[in-house]
Design an enzyme around this catalytic site. Structure first.
Site, short mmCIF file in Angstrom:
data_model
loop_
_atom_site.label_atom_id
_atom_site.label_comp_id
_atom_site.label_asym_id
_atom_site.label_seq_id
_atom_site.Cartn_x
_atom_site.Cartn_y
_atom_site.Cartn_z
N TYR A 212 -9.06 2.50 11.81
CA TYR A 212 -8.54 2.10 10.51
C TYR A 212 -9.67 1.74 9.56
O TYR A 212 -9.75 2.23 8.43
CB TYR A 212 -7.59 0.91 10.67
N GLY B 262 5.04 -0.49 -0.88
CA GLY B 262 4.23 -1.39 -0.07
C GLY B 262 4.16 -2.78 -0.67
O GLY B 262 4.65 -3.04 -1.77
N GLN B 263 3.51 -3.68 0.06
CA GLN B 263 3.40 -5.07 -0.39
C GLN B 263 2.74 -5.17 -1.76
O GLN B 263 3.27 -5.80 -2.68
CB GLN B 263 2.58 -5.88 0.61
N LEU B 264 1.57 -4.57 -1.90
CA LEU B 264 0.83 -4.67 -3.15
C LEU B 264 1.44 -3.81 -4.24
O LEU B 264 1.54 -4.22 -5.39
CB LEU B 264 -0.63 -4.27 -2.93
N THR C 194 -1.84 1.64 7.18
CA THR C 194 -2.33 0.29 7.50
C THR C 194 -1.99 -0.17 8.92
O THR C 194 -2.20 -1.33 9.26
CB THR C 194 -1.77 -0.74 6.51
N ILE D 266 0.28 11.92 -1.82
CA ILE D 266 -1.10 11.93 -2.32
C ILE D 266 -2.02 12.74 -1.43
O ILE D 266 -3.14 13.08 -1.83
CB ILE D 266 -1.66 10.51 -2.50
#
Length: 273
Positions: A116, A9-11, A57, A32
């Site tokens: 979300y 992912g981005q982070l 997301t 997970i």
């Protein structure tokens, strides 16, 4: 040993780049949402600290995929929290409904207006209720050179269109994933045993999605005109908060984190393309 989940992912990519000695996993290496898999993995690798960047997301799809969102955003964090490892867990400004008239502080009552947001809030509760040492970091409008995000969408659509309509009545703050990763890097060695706390992090300043788009086009030197429209004229399945600016005083005071203005960080990010 430190574990970074959500490495694709981005982070996750940005955090992994700052911590090359850590174990970084995607869903292929570690699911997970599988409690047994998480327990076994943590024990096998001697994991004592987790940075959880994994999440569902897709804000609009979550309205119809509640179980998928809940599995990733609630059950996954719960499984990680129950391992006994220290954990930094990433949450969102969408836990708020956006009716505030000043930046949200950590003690403001959350009241999400989307599936979300509701699953991310439940994930916060799961982590804080089950981990011995945990820090929740709420962030907003995340972007980077990786994956799908507003910046990359604008850079893709800009050259293809003479004009684009973008909402001007949703106010928040863009967050450069690299800046958030840097904050996480500085917080990790300062986590205190038994600490359970929530912090807010985004870049400084505030803007609308319209303002963000205008600045992207300016920096990219694209001649695509951005037209401001109201949210009611841009239909989405999930409601977004109209105002979700985060107050960062707590994280700056507790960890001496320096936060750049969103325009400065946007320019820095775009120089990487």
């Amino acid at each position: 040993m430190l574990l970074i989940t959500g490495k694709n992912g981005q982070l996750g990519r940005e955090v992994a780049a700052l911590l090359p000695g850590a174990i970084a996993t995607g869903s292929d290496e570690l699911d997970i949402t599988d409690e047994h898999a998480v327990t076994s993995f943590v024990a096998k690798h001697g994991i004592d600290t987790i940075v959880n960047c994994a999440a569902y997301t897709a804000v609009d799809r979550a309205e119809n995929e509640h179980k998928l969102a809940e599995s990733a955003n609630v059950q996954g964090p719960l499984n990680l929290a129950r391992t006994g490892a220290k954990i930094i867990h990433i949450s969102t400004d969408y836990v708020f409904n956006g009716t505030n008239f000043k930046p949200y502080v950590e003690t403001d009552n959350p009241n999400p207006c989307s599936v979300y947001g509701a699953t991310k809030l439940a994930g916060e509760h799961a982590v804080l209720s089950n981990a011995e040492t945990a820090i929740i970091i709420r962030t907003s409008w995340l972007y980077s050179p990786h994956r799908h995000n507003f910046l990359k969408t604008m850079l893709r659509l800009g050259p293809e269109n003479t004009s684009l309509n973008v909402v001007f009545d949703q106010i928040g703050t863009p967050t450069y994933a690299s800046d958030l990763a840097g904050a996480i890097f500085s917080i990790l060695p300062k986590m205190e045993h038994g600490q359970r706390d929530i912090y807010h992090f985004s870049n400084e300043g505030a803007c609308s999605w319209y303002d963000f788009a205008v600045e992207i086009m300016r920096l990219a030197r694209l001649k695509c005109e951005i037209n401001p429209i109201e949210s009611r004229d841009y239909s989405t399945k999930a409601r977004r908060p109209f105002y979700s600016v985060l107050n960062k005083s707590k994280i700056k005071n507790d960890f001496k984190v320096k936060i750049p203005h969103w325009k400065e960080s946007l320019q820095k990010c775009m120089s990487r393309f």
